[in-house]
Design an enzyme around this catalytic site. Structure first.
Site, PDB file in Angstrom:
ATOM      1  CG  ASP A 192      -1.835   5.188   4.980  1.00  0.00           C
ATOM      2  OD1 ASP A 192      -1.737   4.084   5.550  1.00  0.00           O
ATOM      3  OD2 ASP A 192      -2.907   5.613   4.492  1.00  0.00           O
ATOM      4  NE  ARG A 229     -11.101  -0.772   3.796  1.00  0.00           N
ATOM      5  CZ  ARG A 229     -11.713  -0.939   4.963  1.00  0.00           C
ATOM      6  NH1 ARG A 229     -12.884  -1.543   5.020  1.00  0.00           N
ATOM      7  NH2 ARG A 229     -11.158  -0.514   6.073  1.00  0.00           N
ATOM      8  CG  ASP A 272      -9.786   7.778   6.811  1.00  0.00           C
ATOM      9  OD1 ASP A 272      -8.715   7.689   6.173  1.00  0.00           O
ATOM     10  OD2 ASP A 272      -9.840   7.983   8.044  1.00  0.00           O
ATOM     11  CE  LYS A 286      -6.452   8.816   8.197  1.00  0.00           C
ATOM     12  NZ  LYS A 286      -7.129   7.763   8.969  1.00  0.00           N
ATOM     13  CD  GLU A 320      -6.610   5.461   2.565  1.00  0.00           C
ATOM     14  OE1 GLU A 320      -7.590   5.620   3.310  1.00  0.00           O
ATOM     15  OE2 GLU A 320      -5.478   5.147   2.982  1.00  0.00           O
ATOM     16  CE  LYS A 333      -3.213   2.654   2.946  1.00  0.00           C
ATOM     17  NZ  LYS A 333      -4.057   2.693   4.174  1.00  0.00           N
ATOM     18  CG  ASP A 339      -5.341   8.071   4.761  1.00  0.00           C
ATOM     19  OD1 ASP A 339      -6.247   8.751   4.221  1.00  0.00           O
ATOM     20  OD2 ASP A 339      -5.559   7.032   5.417  1.00  0.00           O
TER      21      ASP A 339
HETATM   22  N1  BES Z   1      -4.193   4.514   6.947  1.00  0.00           N
HETATM   23  C1  BES Z   1      -5.344   4.321   7.738  1.00  0.00           C
HETATM   24  C2  BES Z   1      -5.143   3.279   8.828  1.00  0.00           C
HETATM   25  C3  BES Z   1      -4.386   3.720  10.035  1.00  0.00           C
HETATM   26  C4  BES Z   1      -4.957   4.589  10.950  1.00  0.00           C
HETATM   27  C5  BES Z   1      -3.163   3.195  10.291  1.00  0.00           C
HETATM   28  C6  BES Z   1      -4.251   4.955  12.079  1.00  0.00           C
HETATM   29  C7  BES Z   1      -2.469   3.546  11.425  1.00  0.00           C
HETATM   30  C8  BES Z   1      -3.003   4.428  12.321  1.00  0.00           C
HETATM   31  C9  BES Z   1      -6.497   3.844   6.854  1.00  0.00           C
HETATM   32  O1  BES Z   1      -6.519   4.331   5.571  1.00  0.00           O
HETATM   33  C10 BES Z   1      -7.755   4.295   7.496  1.00  0.00           C
HETATM   34  O2  BES Z   1      -7.947   5.455   7.587  1.00  0.00           O
HETATM   35  N2  BES Z   1      -8.569   3.356   7.958  1.00  0.00           N
HETATM   36  C11 BES Z   1      -9.766   3.675   8.629  1.00  0.00           C
HETATM   37  C12 BES Z   1     -10.820   2.711   8.160  1.00  0.00           C
HETATM   38  C13 BES Z   1     -12.206   3.092   8.615  1.00  0.00           C
HETATM   39  C14 BES Z   1     -12.659   4.344   7.899  1.00  0.00           C
HETATM   40  C15 BES Z   1     -13.140   1.938   8.301  1.00  0.00           C
HETATM   41  C16 BES Z   1      -9.518   3.531  10.124  1.00  0.00           C
HETATM   42  O3  BES Z   1      -8.808   2.599  10.533  1.00  0.00           O
HETATM   43  O4  BES Z   1     -10.005   4.358  10.868  1.00  0.00           O
HETATM   44 ZN    ZN Z   2      -4.714   4.868   4.791  1.00  0.00          ZN
HETATM   45 MN    MN Z   3      -7.526   6.203   5.429  1.00  0.00          MN
END
Ligand code: BES
Ligand code: ZN
Ligand code: MN
Length: 515
Positions: free
Chosen positions: A300, A364, A360, A289, A362, A277, A282
Protein backbone atom coordinates in the site's frame (compact mmCIF):
# COMPACT_ATOMS: atom_id res chain seq x y z
CA UNK A 1 23.83 -5.32 -14.88
CA UNK A 2 26.09 -3.72 -17.45
CA UNK A 3 24.49 -2.63 -20.70
CA UNK A 4 26.46 -1.78 -23.82
CA UNK A 5 25.60 -0.55 -27.28
CA UNK A 6 27.50 -1.94 -30.24
CA UNK A 7 27.48 -1.37 -33.96
CA UNK A 8 27.28 -4.66 -35.82
CA UNK A 9 26.44 -5.14 -39.45
CA UNK A 10 25.40 -8.39 -41.07
CA UNK A 11 29.03 -9.20 -41.79
CA UNK A 12 30.73 -7.96 -38.58
CA UNK A 13 28.10 -9.78 -36.53
CA UNK A 14 29.79 -12.98 -37.69
CA UNK A 15 33.07 -12.13 -35.99
CA UNK A 16 31.55 -10.71 -32.80
CA UNK A 17 32.70 -12.71 -29.78
CA UNK A 18 29.97 -13.44 -27.26
CA UNK A 19 28.72 -16.27 -25.04
CA UNK A 20 25.29 -16.06 -26.58
CA UNK A 21 24.00 -14.11 -29.53
CA UNK A 22 20.24 -13.65 -29.31
CA UNK A 23 18.95 -12.72 -32.76
CA UNK A 24 15.55 -11.10 -32.87
CA UNK A 25 13.44 -12.45 -35.73
CA UNK A 26 10.14 -10.98 -36.89
CA UNK A 27 7.52 -13.33 -38.17
CA UNK A 28 7.19 -13.52 -41.93
CA UNK A 29 10.44 -11.79 -42.96
CA UNK A 30 12.97 -14.63 -43.05
CA UNK A 31 12.59 -15.57 -46.72
CA UNK A 32 13.20 -12.19 -48.37
CA UNK A 33 16.54 -11.10 -46.99
CA UNK A 34 19.00 -11.49 -49.89
CA UNK A 35 19.17 -8.80 -52.51
CA UNK A 36 21.58 -8.59 -55.42
CA UNK A 37 22.04 -4.82 -55.43
CA UNK A 38 23.18 -4.51 -51.79
CA UNK A 39 26.27 -6.09 -50.20
CA UNK A 40 25.62 -9.71 -49.31
CA UNK A 41 23.87 -9.81 -45.91
CA UNK A 42 25.87 -12.77 -44.75
CA UNK A 43 24.24 -13.28 -41.39
CA UNK A 44 20.74 -13.09 -42.76
CA UNK A 45 21.57 -15.66 -45.44
CA UNK A 46 22.90 -17.93 -42.78
CA UNK A 47 19.83 -17.40 -40.62
CA UNK A 48 17.40 -17.93 -43.49
CA UNK A 49 18.91 -21.31 -44.11
CA UNK A 50 18.58 -22.27 -40.45
CA UNK A 51 15.03 -21.05 -40.25
CA UNK A 52 14.09 -22.86 -43.41
CA UNK A 53 15.71 -26.06 -42.22
CA UNK A 54 14.20 -25.97 -38.73
CA UNK A 55 10.92 -24.41 -39.89
CA UNK A 56 11.29 -21.83 -37.12
CA UNK A 57 8.23 -19.71 -36.60
CA UNK A 58 8.96 -16.28 -35.11
CA UNK A 59 6.06 -16.27 -32.67
CA UNK A 60 6.63 -13.97 -29.70
CA UNK A 61 8.96 -15.55 -27.16
CA UNK A 62 9.64 -18.68 -29.25
CA UNK A 63 13.31 -19.60 -29.29
CA UNK A 64 15.67 -21.85 -31.21
CA UNK A 65 19.07 -22.52 -29.66
CA UNK A 66 21.99 -23.45 -31.90
CA UNK A 67 24.67 -25.04 -29.78
CA UNK A 68 27.77 -24.94 -31.95
CA UNK A 69 26.98 -22.57 -34.75
CA UNK A 70 29.15 -22.67 -37.84
CA UNK A 71 30.66 -19.57 -39.47
CA UNK A 72 30.34 -17.34 -36.38
CA UNK A 73 32.45 -16.45 -33.34
CA UNK A 74 29.49 -16.53 -30.95
CA UNK A 75 29.55 -19.66 -28.77
CA UNK A 76 25.79 -20.03 -29.06
CA UNK A 77 23.12 -18.50 -31.21
CA UNK A 78 19.53 -18.19 -30.16
CA UNK A 79 16.82 -17.14 -32.57
CA UNK A 80 14.16 -15.23 -30.70
CA UNK A 81 10.72 -14.73 -32.24
CA UNK A 82 9.41 -11.22 -31.63
CA UNK A 83 6.11 -11.50 -33.51
CA UNK A 84 5.33 -8.32 -35.42
CA UNK A 85 8.35 -6.57 -33.89
CA UNK A 86 6.26 -4.00 -32.00
CA UNK A 87 7.49 -2.51 -28.73
CA UNK A 88 5.12 -4.69 -26.74
CA UNK A 89 6.11 -7.90 -28.54
CA UNK A 90 9.82 -7.17 -28.20
CA UNK A 91 9.42 -6.51 -24.50
CA UNK A 92 7.46 -9.71 -24.01
CA UNK A 93 9.85 -11.83 -26.05
CA UNK A 94 13.03 -10.52 -24.43
CA UNK A 95 11.45 -10.96 -21.00
CA UNK A 96 10.57 -14.60 -21.72
CA UNK A 97 14.01 -15.20 -23.22
CA UNK A 98 16.00 -13.78 -20.30
CA UNK A 99 13.77 -15.39 -17.68
CA UNK A 100 14.68 -18.73 -19.20
CA UNK A 101 18.41 -18.12 -19.73
CA UNK A 102 19.16 -16.32 -16.47
CA UNK A 103 20.04 -19.50 -14.63
CA UNK A 104 22.43 -20.65 -17.37
CA UNK A 105 26.14 -20.03 -17.47
CA UNK A 106 26.29 -17.13 -19.90
CA UNK A 107 28.22 -14.15 -18.64
CA UNK A 108 27.85 -11.90 -21.62
CA UNK A 109 24.87 -11.97 -23.95
CA UNK A 110 24.39 -9.95 -27.13
CA UNK A 111 20.94 -9.12 -28.44
CA UNK A 112 20.99 -8.36 -32.15
CA UNK A 113 18.42 -6.41 -34.15
CA UNK A 114 19.05 -6.42 -37.89
CA UNK A 115 18.02 -3.83 -40.49
CA UNK A 116 14.44 -5.05 -40.59
CA UNK A 117 13.98 -3.31 -37.22
CA UNK A 118 13.52 0.24 -38.46
CA UNK A 119 12.71 1.61 -35.02
CA UNK A 120 15.98 0.57 -33.43
CA UNK A 121 15.52 3.00 -30.51
CA UNK A 122 12.32 1.26 -29.55
CA UNK A 123 13.95 -2.15 -29.78
CA UNK A 124 16.79 -1.07 -27.48
CA UNK A 125 14.51 0.64 -25.00
CA UNK A 126 12.18 -2.29 -24.61
CA UNK A 127 14.97 -4.86 -24.53
CA UNK A 128 16.73 -3.09 -21.69
CA UNK A 129 13.49 -2.72 -19.76
CA UNK A 130 12.68 -6.40 -20.29
CA UNK A 131 16.16 -7.63 -19.34
CA UNK A 132 16.21 -5.57 -16.13
CA UNK A 133 12.72 -6.71 -15.25
CA UNK A 134 13.40 -10.39 -15.79
CA UNK A 135 16.74 -10.37 -13.94
CA UNK A 136 15.46 -8.56 -10.84
CA UNK A 137 15.93 -10.78 -7.79
CA UNK A 138 14.55 -10.03 -4.33
CA UNK A 139 17.17 -10.98 -1.71
CA UNK A 140 16.82 -8.55 1.21
CA UNK A 141 15.10 -11.02 3.54
CA UNK A 142 15.85 -14.08 1.39
CA UNK A 143 19.60 -14.16 0.84
CA UNK A 144 19.26 -17.84 -0.09
CA UNK A 145 17.62 -16.76 -3.35
CA UNK A 146 21.04 -15.65 -4.51
CA UNK A 147 22.67 -18.95 -3.56
CA UNK A 148 19.93 -20.95 -5.29
CA UNK A 149 20.48 -18.79 -8.31
CA UNK A 150 24.19 -19.46 -8.42
CA UNK A 151 23.65 -23.20 -7.78
CA UNK A 152 21.37 -23.56 -10.75
CA UNK A 153 23.88 -21.61 -12.80
CA UNK A 154 26.11 -24.73 -12.56
CA UNK A 155 28.97 -22.41 -11.97
CA UNK A 156 31.31 -23.83 -9.32
CA UNK A 157 33.15 -20.52 -8.99
CA UNK A 158 32.39 -17.92 -6.35
CA UNK A 159 28.88 -16.48 -6.25
CA UNK A 160 30.14 -13.24 -7.78
CA UNK A 161 30.92 -14.94 -11.05
CA UNK A 162 27.53 -16.64 -11.24
CA UNK A 163 24.96 -15.31 -13.61
CA UNK A 164 24.88 -12.70 -16.27
CA UNK A 165 27.22 -9.73 -16.01
CA UNK A 166 26.75 -7.84 -19.19
CA UNK A 167 24.28 -7.45 -22.05
CA UNK A 168 25.19 -5.89 -25.38
CA UNK A 169 22.54 -4.41 -27.66
CA UNK A 170 23.71 -4.55 -31.23
CA UNK A 171 22.54 -3.32 -34.61
CA UNK A 172 23.54 -1.38 -37.71
CA UNK A 173 25.65 1.74 -37.16
CA UNK A 174 23.59 4.63 -38.51
CA UNK A 175 20.76 3.90 -36.19
CA UNK A 176 22.96 3.52 -33.14
CA UNK A 177 23.95 7.19 -33.13
CA UNK A 178 20.51 8.44 -32.19
CA UNK A 179 20.21 5.66 -29.68
CA UNK A 180 22.75 7.01 -27.21
CA UNK A 181 20.21 9.32 -25.57
CA UNK A 182 17.63 6.58 -25.49
CA UNK A 183 20.19 4.32 -23.88
CA UNK A 184 21.05 6.80 -21.10
CA UNK A 185 17.40 7.53 -20.54
CA UNK A 186 16.25 3.95 -20.33
CA UNK A 187 19.07 2.81 -18.05
CA UNK A 188 18.16 5.68 -15.70
CA UNK A 189 14.51 4.67 -15.94
CA UNK A 190 15.35 1.08 -15.05
CA UNK A 191 17.23 2.16 -11.93
CA UNK A 192 14.09 4.00 -10.82
CA UNK A 193 11.82 1.06 -11.60
CA UNK A 194 14.13 -1.27 -9.67
CA UNK A 195 14.13 1.00 -6.64
CA UNK A 196 10.33 1.18 -6.73
CA UNK A 197 10.07 -2.60 -7.01
CA UNK A 198 12.57 -3.27 -4.26
CA UNK A 199 10.87 -0.98 -1.72
CA UNK A 200 7.43 -2.20 -2.74
CA UNK A 201 8.55 -5.76 -2.07
CA UNK A 202 10.23 -5.22 1.29
CA UNK A 203 8.20 -6.57 4.22
CA UNK A 204 6.33 -3.97 6.27
CA UNK A 205 8.77 -4.34 9.17
CA UNK A 206 11.62 -3.58 6.74
CA UNK A 207 9.88 -0.71 4.99
CA UNK A 208 8.50 1.53 7.71
CA UNK A 209 7.82 5.26 7.29
CA UNK A 210 11.22 5.84 8.93
CA UNK A 211 12.90 3.61 6.33
CA UNK A 212 11.21 5.43 3.45
CA UNK A 213 12.45 8.70 4.94
CA UNK A 214 15.97 7.26 4.89
CA UNK A 215 15.65 6.23 1.25
CA UNK A 216 14.80 9.83 0.40
CA UNK A 217 17.67 11.16 2.55
CA UNK A 218 20.07 8.85 0.72
CA UNK A 219 18.82 10.09 -2.66
CA UNK A 220 19.58 13.57 -1.40
CA UNK A 221 23.12 12.64 -0.39
CA UNK A 222 24.17 11.16 -3.70
CA UNK A 223 22.61 13.73 -6.02
CA UNK A 224 21.41 17.27 -6.43
CA UNK A 225 18.03 16.49 -4.93
CA UNK A 226 16.88 18.60 -2.00
CA UNK A 227 15.27 16.43 0.65
CA UNK A 228 13.33 17.29 3.78
CA UNK A 229 11.82 14.64 6.06
CA UNK A 230 9.34 15.79 8.69
CA UNK A 231 8.12 13.86 11.75
CA UNK A 232 4.95 14.04 13.89
CA UNK A 233 5.80 17.38 15.52
CA UNK A 234 6.30 19.29 12.27
CA UNK A 235 3.27 17.65 10.70
CA UNK A 236 1.14 18.69 13.67
CA UNK A 237 2.41 22.25 13.31
CA UNK A 238 1.33 22.24 9.66
CA UNK A 239 -2.17 21.28 10.80
CA UNK A 240 -2.38 18.01 8.91
CA UNK A 241 -5.13 16.67 11.18
CA UNK A 242 -6.41 14.23 8.58
CA UNK A 243 -3.01 12.61 7.91
CA UNK A 244 -2.26 12.42 11.64
CA UNK A 245 -5.54 10.66 12.42
CA UNK A 246 -4.57 7.69 10.24
CA UNK A 247 -1.27 7.28 12.03
CA UNK A 248 -2.58 7.57 15.58
CA UNK A 249 -3.20 3.83 16.10
CA UNK A 250 0.36 2.90 15.20
CA UNK A 251 3.52 2.92 17.30
CA UNK A 252 5.61 3.67 14.19
CA UNK A 253 6.02 7.44 13.84
CA UNK A 254 4.72 9.00 10.61
CA UNK A 255 6.91 10.83 8.12
CA UNK A 256 6.16 13.53 5.57
CA UNK A 257 8.84 13.40 2.88
CA UNK A 258 9.51 16.23 0.50
CA UNK A 259 12.00 16.08 -2.39
CA UNK A 260 12.84 18.64 -5.02
CA UNK A 261 14.70 18.15 -8.30
CA UNK A 262 15.58 21.24 -10.31
CA UNK A 263 17.44 20.80 -13.61
CA UNK A 264 20.20 23.18 -14.66
CA UNK A 265 17.94 25.06 -17.09
CA UNK A 266 14.84 25.06 -14.88
CA UNK A 267 15.79 27.82 -12.45
CA UNK A 268 12.49 29.68 -12.48
CA UNK A 269 9.93 27.25 -13.82
CA UNK A 270 6.97 26.07 -11.78
CA UNK A 271 7.30 22.46 -10.68
CA UNK A 272 5.28 19.38 -11.39
CA UNK A 273 4.37 17.91 -8.02
CA UNK A 274 4.11 14.14 -7.55
CA UNK A 275 2.39 12.83 -4.42
CA UNK A 276 2.73 9.15 -3.46
CA UNK A 277 0.52 7.29 -1.01
CA UNK A 278 2.85 5.75 1.56
CA UNK A 279 0.77 3.48 3.79
CA UNK A 280 3.49 1.01 4.77
CA UNK A 281 0.84 -1.38 6.07
CA UNK A 282 -2.94 -1.13 5.78
CA UNK A 283 -4.82 -3.30 8.28
CA UNK A 284 -7.92 -1.20 7.68
CA UNK A 285 -7.64 0.15 11.23
CA UNK A 286 -10.73 -0.28 13.43
CA UNK A 287 -12.66 -1.08 10.21
CA UNK A 288 -10.35 -4.09 10.12
CA UNK A 289 -9.77 -5.91 6.85
CA UNK A 290 -10.43 -9.67 6.57
CA UNK A 291 -7.35 -11.79 7.28
CA UNK A 292 -6.97 -13.57 3.93
CA UNK A 293 -4.33 -11.94 1.80
CA UNK A 294 -3.83 -9.07 4.20
CA UNK A 295 -0.05 -9.40 3.80
CA UNK A 296 -0.47 -7.78 0.37
CA UNK A 297 -1.33 -4.53 2.12
CA UNK A 298 2.43 -4.10 2.54
CA UNK A 299 2.19 -2.93 -1.09
CA UNK A 300 0.00 0.00 0.00
CA UNK A 301 3.08 2.22 -0.23
CA UNK A 302 3.69 1.51 -3.93
CA UNK A 303 2.59 5.05 -4.84
CA UNK A 304 5.31 6.36 -2.53
CA UNK A 305 7.80 3.86 -3.96
CA UNK A 306 7.01 5.05 -7.50
CA UNK A 307 7.74 8.66 -6.50
CA UNK A 308 11.03 7.56 -4.93
CA UNK A 309 11.73 5.64 -8.14
CA UNK A 310 11.12 8.70 -10.29
CA UNK A 311 13.53 10.72 -8.16
CA UNK A 312 16.12 7.95 -8.45
CA UNK A 313 15.79 8.13 -12.26
CA UNK A 314 15.98 11.93 -12.22
CA UNK A 315 19.11 11.80 -10.06
CA UNK A 316 20.80 9.49 -12.57
CA UNK A 317 19.64 11.19 -15.78
CA UNK A 318 19.71 14.83 -14.58
CA UNK A 319 17.40 16.26 -17.26
CA UNK A 320 18.12 19.99 -17.59
CA UNK A 321 14.62 21.33 -18.18
CA UNK A 322 12.67 19.61 -15.45
CA UNK A 323 11.53 20.91 -12.10
CA UNK A 324 9.84 18.22 -10.03
CA UNK A 325 8.70 18.09 -6.42
CA UNK A 326 7.90 14.78 -4.72
CA UNK A 327 5.72 14.59 -1.61
CA UNK A 328 5.16 11.42 0.40
CA UNK A 329 2.84 11.21 3.39
CA UNK A 330 3.72 7.88 4.99
CA UNK A 331 2.45 5.98 8.03
CA UNK A 332 0.85 2.70 9.09
CA UNK A 333 -2.91 2.17 9.37
CA UNK A 334 -3.31 0.12 12.58
CA UNK A 335 -6.06 -0.57 15.14
CA UNK A 336 -5.36 0.00 18.80
CA UNK A 337 -6.81 1.77 21.83
CA UNK A 338 -5.78 5.13 20.49
CA UNK A 339 -6.79 4.53 16.88
CA UNK A 340 -9.21 6.76 15.03
CA UNK A 341 -12.79 5.40 15.13
CA UNK A 342 -15.66 5.33 12.63
CA UNK A 343 -17.65 8.47 13.37
CA UNK A 344 -14.66 10.56 14.43
CA UNK A 345 -14.47 13.96 12.75
CA UNK A 346 -11.02 15.35 11.92
CA UNK A 347 -9.92 18.71 10.56
CA UNK A 348 -7.74 18.64 7.46
CA UNK A 349 -4.97 21.14 6.70
CA UNK A 350 -7.35 22.83 4.24
CA UNK A 351 -9.75 23.56 7.10
CA UNK A 352 -12.39 21.18 5.74
CA UNK A 353 -13.73 18.79 8.35
CA UNK A 354 -14.00 15.08 7.51
CA UNK A 355 -16.27 12.48 9.06
CA UNK A 356 -14.36 9.21 9.05
CA UNK A 357 -17.06 6.61 8.43
CA UNK A 358 -14.62 3.88 7.49
CA UNK A 359 -11.05 3.86 8.79
CA UNK A 360 -10.05 1.62 5.87
CA UNK A 361 -10.52 4.54 3.47
CA UNK A 362 -7.27 5.97 4.84
CA UNK A 363 -5.37 6.70 1.63
CA UNK A 364 -7.51 9.71 0.76
CA UNK A 365 -7.07 10.98 4.34
CA UNK A 366 -3.30 11.21 4.04
CA UNK A 367 -3.35 12.42 0.41
CA UNK A 368 -5.75 15.31 1.01
CA UNK A 369 -3.33 17.03 3.37
CA UNK A 370 -0.45 16.49 0.91
CA UNK A 371 -2.60 18.06 -1.85
CA UNK A 372 -3.19 21.11 0.34
CA UNK A 373 0.53 21.29 1.09
CA UNK A 374 1.34 21.10 -2.65
CA UNK A 375 -0.29 24.47 -3.24
CA UNK A 376 2.69 26.33 -1.79
CA UNK A 377 4.86 25.28 -4.76
CA UNK A 378 2.53 27.09 -7.20
CA UNK A 379 2.58 23.88 -9.22
CA UNK A 380 2.17 23.60 -12.97
CA UNK A 381 0.41 20.32 -12.25
CA UNK A 382 -0.07 17.93 -9.33
CA UNK A 383 -0.28 14.17 -9.84
CA UNK A 384 -1.05 11.82 -6.99
CA UNK A 385 -0.26 8.13 -7.27
CA UNK A 386 -2.05 5.74 -4.94
CA UNK A 387 -3.11 2.14 -4.37
CA UNK A 388 -6.38 3.75 -3.43
CA UNK A 389 -9.35 1.45 -4.03
CA UNK A 390 -10.22 -2.20 -4.46
CA UNK A 391 -13.02 -0.85 -6.66
CA UNK A 392 -10.46 0.27 -9.23
CA UNK A 393 -9.23 -3.33 -9.47
CA UNK A 394 -12.81 -4.41 -10.15
CA UNK A 395 -13.21 -1.72 -12.82
CA UNK A 396 -9.91 -2.05 -14.71
CA UNK A 397 -8.25 -5.24 -13.49
CA UNK A 398 -4.48 -5.49 -13.57
CA UNK A 399 -3.89 -4.00 -17.01
CA UNK A 400 -4.52 -0.27 -16.84
CA UNK A 401 -4.25 2.14 -13.92
CA UNK A 402 -7.23 4.42 -13.26
CA UNK A 403 -6.75 8.03 -14.32
CA UNK A 404 -8.85 10.89 -12.96
CA UNK A 405 -8.24 14.55 -13.74
CA UNK A 406 -9.77 18.01 -13.56
CA UNK A 407 -7.75 19.07 -16.63
CA UNK A 408 -8.08 17.66 -20.16
CA UNK A 409 -4.58 18.71 -21.30
CA UNK A 410 -2.96 17.01 -18.34
CA UNK A 411 -5.16 13.93 -18.75
CA UNK A 412 -4.31 13.48 -22.45
CA UNK A 413 -0.61 13.96 -21.73
CA UNK A 414 -0.74 11.20 -19.12
CA UNK A 415 -2.77 8.92 -21.39
CA UNK A 416 -0.23 9.41 -24.18
CA UNK A 417 2.69 8.83 -21.82
CA UNK A 418 1.03 5.60 -20.72
CA UNK A 419 0.61 4.33 -24.29
CA UNK A 420 4.18 5.25 -25.27
CA UNK A 421 5.74 3.59 -22.22
CA UNK A 422 3.48 0.51 -22.27
CA UNK A 423 2.47 1.53 -18.75
CA UNK A 424 -1.11 2.32 -19.61
CA UNK A 425 -3.97 4.05 -17.82
CA UNK A 426 -7.64 4.69 -18.57
CA UNK A 427 -9.49 7.90 -17.85
CA UNK A 428 -12.46 7.66 -15.52
CA UNK A 429 -15.25 10.20 -14.96
CA UNK A 430 -15.56 12.87 -12.27
CA UNK A 431 -19.14 14.07 -12.72
CA UNK A 432 -20.33 16.10 -9.77
CA UNK A 433 -23.23 13.73 -9.20
CA UNK A 434 -20.72 11.20 -7.87
CA UNK A 435 -19.90 13.58 -4.99
CA UNK A 436 -23.44 13.22 -3.59
CA UNK A 437 -22.38 9.99 -1.92
CA UNK A 438 -19.86 11.83 0.27
CA UNK A 439 -22.37 14.09 2.06
CA UNK A 440 -22.19 14.13 5.84
CA UNK A 441 -24.51 15.54 8.53
CA UNK A 442 -21.59 16.06 10.89
CA UNK A 443 -18.71 17.36 8.75
CA UNK A 444 -17.97 19.07 5.44
CA UNK A 445 -17.46 15.70 3.82
CA UNK A 446 -17.50 11.98 4.63
CA UNK A 447 -14.51 9.84 3.75
CA UNK A 448 -16.59 7.13 2.01
CA UNK A 449 -19.73 6.79 -0.05
CA UNK A 450 -21.62 3.56 -0.65
CA UNK A 451 -20.14 0.72 -2.68
CA UNK A 452 -21.18 2.13 -6.07
CA UNK A 453 -18.34 3.56 -8.19
CA UNK A 454 -15.90 3.31 -5.28
CA UNK A 455 -12.86 4.45 -7.25
CA UNK A 456 -14.74 7.51 -8.55
CA UNK A 457 -16.07 8.63 -5.17
CA UNK A 458 -12.54 8.28 -3.77
CA UNK A 459 -11.29 10.57 -6.55
CA UNK A 460 -14.18 12.98 -5.92
CA UNK A 461 -13.03 13.20 -2.32
CA UNK A 462 -9.49 14.09 -3.43
CA UNK A 463 -10.74 16.60 -6.00
CA UNK A 464 -12.10 18.80 -3.20
CA UNK A 465 -8.50 19.46 -2.19
CA UNK A 466 -7.19 20.02 -5.73
CA UNK A 467 -9.28 22.89 -7.02
CA UNK A 468 -6.42 25.40 -7.25
CA UNK A 469 -4.30 23.59 -9.81
CA UNK A 470 -4.28 21.14 -12.68
CA UNK A 471 -4.55 17.80 -10.94
CA UNK A 472 -4.53 14.15 -11.87
CA UNK A 473 -4.95 11.06 -9.74
CA UNK A 474 -3.60 7.64 -10.72
CA UNK A 475 -5.27 4.73 -8.91
CA UNK A 476 -2.67 1.96 -9.17
CA UNK A 477 -4.42 -0.56 -6.88
CA UNK A 478 -4.58 -3.10 -9.72
CA UNK A 479 -1.25 -2.44 -11.40
CA UNK A 480 1.35 -1.81 -8.67
CA UNK A 481 1.88 -5.45 -7.77
CA UNK A 482 1.14 -9.01 -8.81
CA UNK A 483 -0.43 -11.67 -6.60
CA UNK A 484 -0.09 -15.46 -6.59
CA UNK A 485 3.07 -17.25 -7.65
CA UNK A 486 4.56 -14.13 -9.16
CA UNK A 487 3.74 -12.07 -6.06
CA UNK A 488 5.78 -8.92 -6.20
CA UNK A 489 5.88 -5.26 -7.04
CA UNK A 490 5.79 -4.26 -10.73
CA UNK A 491 7.50 -0.87 -10.41
CA UNK A 492 4.54 0.75 -12.17
CA UNK A 493 3.87 3.56 -12.91
CA UNK A 494 7.49 4.81 -12.89
CA UNK A 495 7.60 4.20 -16.66
CA UNK A 496 4.49 6.27 -17.30
CA UNK A 497 5.64 9.09 -15.03
CA UNK A 498 9.14 9.35 -16.53
CA UNK A 499 7.69 9.30 -20.05
CA UNK A 500 5.29 12.07 -19.01
CA UNK A 501 8.02 14.17 -17.40
CA UNK A 502 10.53 13.78 -20.23
CA UNK A 503 8.21 14.18 -23.21
CA UNK A 504 4.72 15.31 -22.35
CA UNK A 505 4.99 17.87 -19.56
CA UNK A 506 6.12 20.80 -21.71
CA UNK A 507 2.74 22.50 -22.01
CA UNK A 508 1.77 24.50 -18.98
CA UNK A 509 -1.37 23.14 -17.43
CA UNK A 510 -3.70 26.02 -16.67
CA UNK A 511 -5.79 25.56 -13.54
CA UNK A 512 -9.42 25.03 -14.37
CA UNK A 513 -11.92 26.98 -12.30
CA UNK A 514 -12.99 25.24 -9.13
CA UNK A 515 -15.99 22.99 -9.27
N1 BES B 1 -5.27 0.13 0.19
C1 BES B 1 -6.66 -0.10 0.02
C2 BES B 1 -7.05 -0.30 -1.43
C3 BES B 1 -6.76 -1.64 -2.02
C4 BES B 1 -7.50 -2.75 -1.64
C5 BES B 1 -5.83 -1.76 -2.99
C6 BES B 1 -7.23 -3.98 -2.22
C7 BES B 1 -5.58 -2.98 -3.58
C8 BES B 1 -6.27 -4.09 -3.20
C9 BES B 1 -7.44 1.11 0.55
O1 BES B 1 -6.89 1.77 1.62
C10 BES B 1 -8.76 0.61 0.99
O2 BES B 1 -8.79 -0.15 1.90
N2 BES B 1 -9.83 1.02 0.32
C11 BES B 1 -11.12 0.57 0.63
C12 BES B 1 -12.05 1.75 0.52
C13 BES B 1 -13.43 1.46 1.06
C14 BES B 1 -13.37 1.31 2.56
C15 BES B 1 -14.34 2.62 0.68
C16 BES B 1 -11.50 -0.51 -0.38
O3 BES B 1 -11.15 -0.38 -1.56
O4 BES B 1 -12.10 -1.48 0.03
ZN1 ZN C 1 -4.87 1.64 1.80
MN1 MN D 1 -7.47 0.91 3.48
Amino acid sequence: MNFDLKTLTHSTALTHKTDLMVIAVKSGVQKATTSKSSPIPVLSQYLSSIQAEESFEAKTGKTLLILKPLHVQAKRIMLLGVGDGSAAQIRKAVNTCFSSIKSLKYKEVTVYFDDSFTEFDKAIRNSIIAVTDSLYLYTKTKPSAKTEHSKTSKNPDSSSSAGLISVTLAGASAKLVSSKNVFDEVTALCEGVELAKEWGNRPPNYATPTHLGQVAQNLGKTSGIKVNVMGPKEVEKLGMGSFMSVSQGSSEPLRFISMEYRGARAKTSEPIVLIGKGITFDTGGISLKPGAGMDEMKFDMCGAASVLGVFKSLSVLKPADLHVVGLIPTCENMPDGGAVKPGDVVTSMSGQTIEILNTDAEGRLILCDALTYAKRFKPKAVIDIATLTGACVIALGHVRSGLFSNNDTLASALEKAGEDSLDTCWRMPLDDEYAEALKSNFADVANVGDRAAGSVTAAKFLQRFANDFAWAHLDIAGTAWKSGGAKGSTGRPVGLLMEFLLRHSKNAMKPKSAK
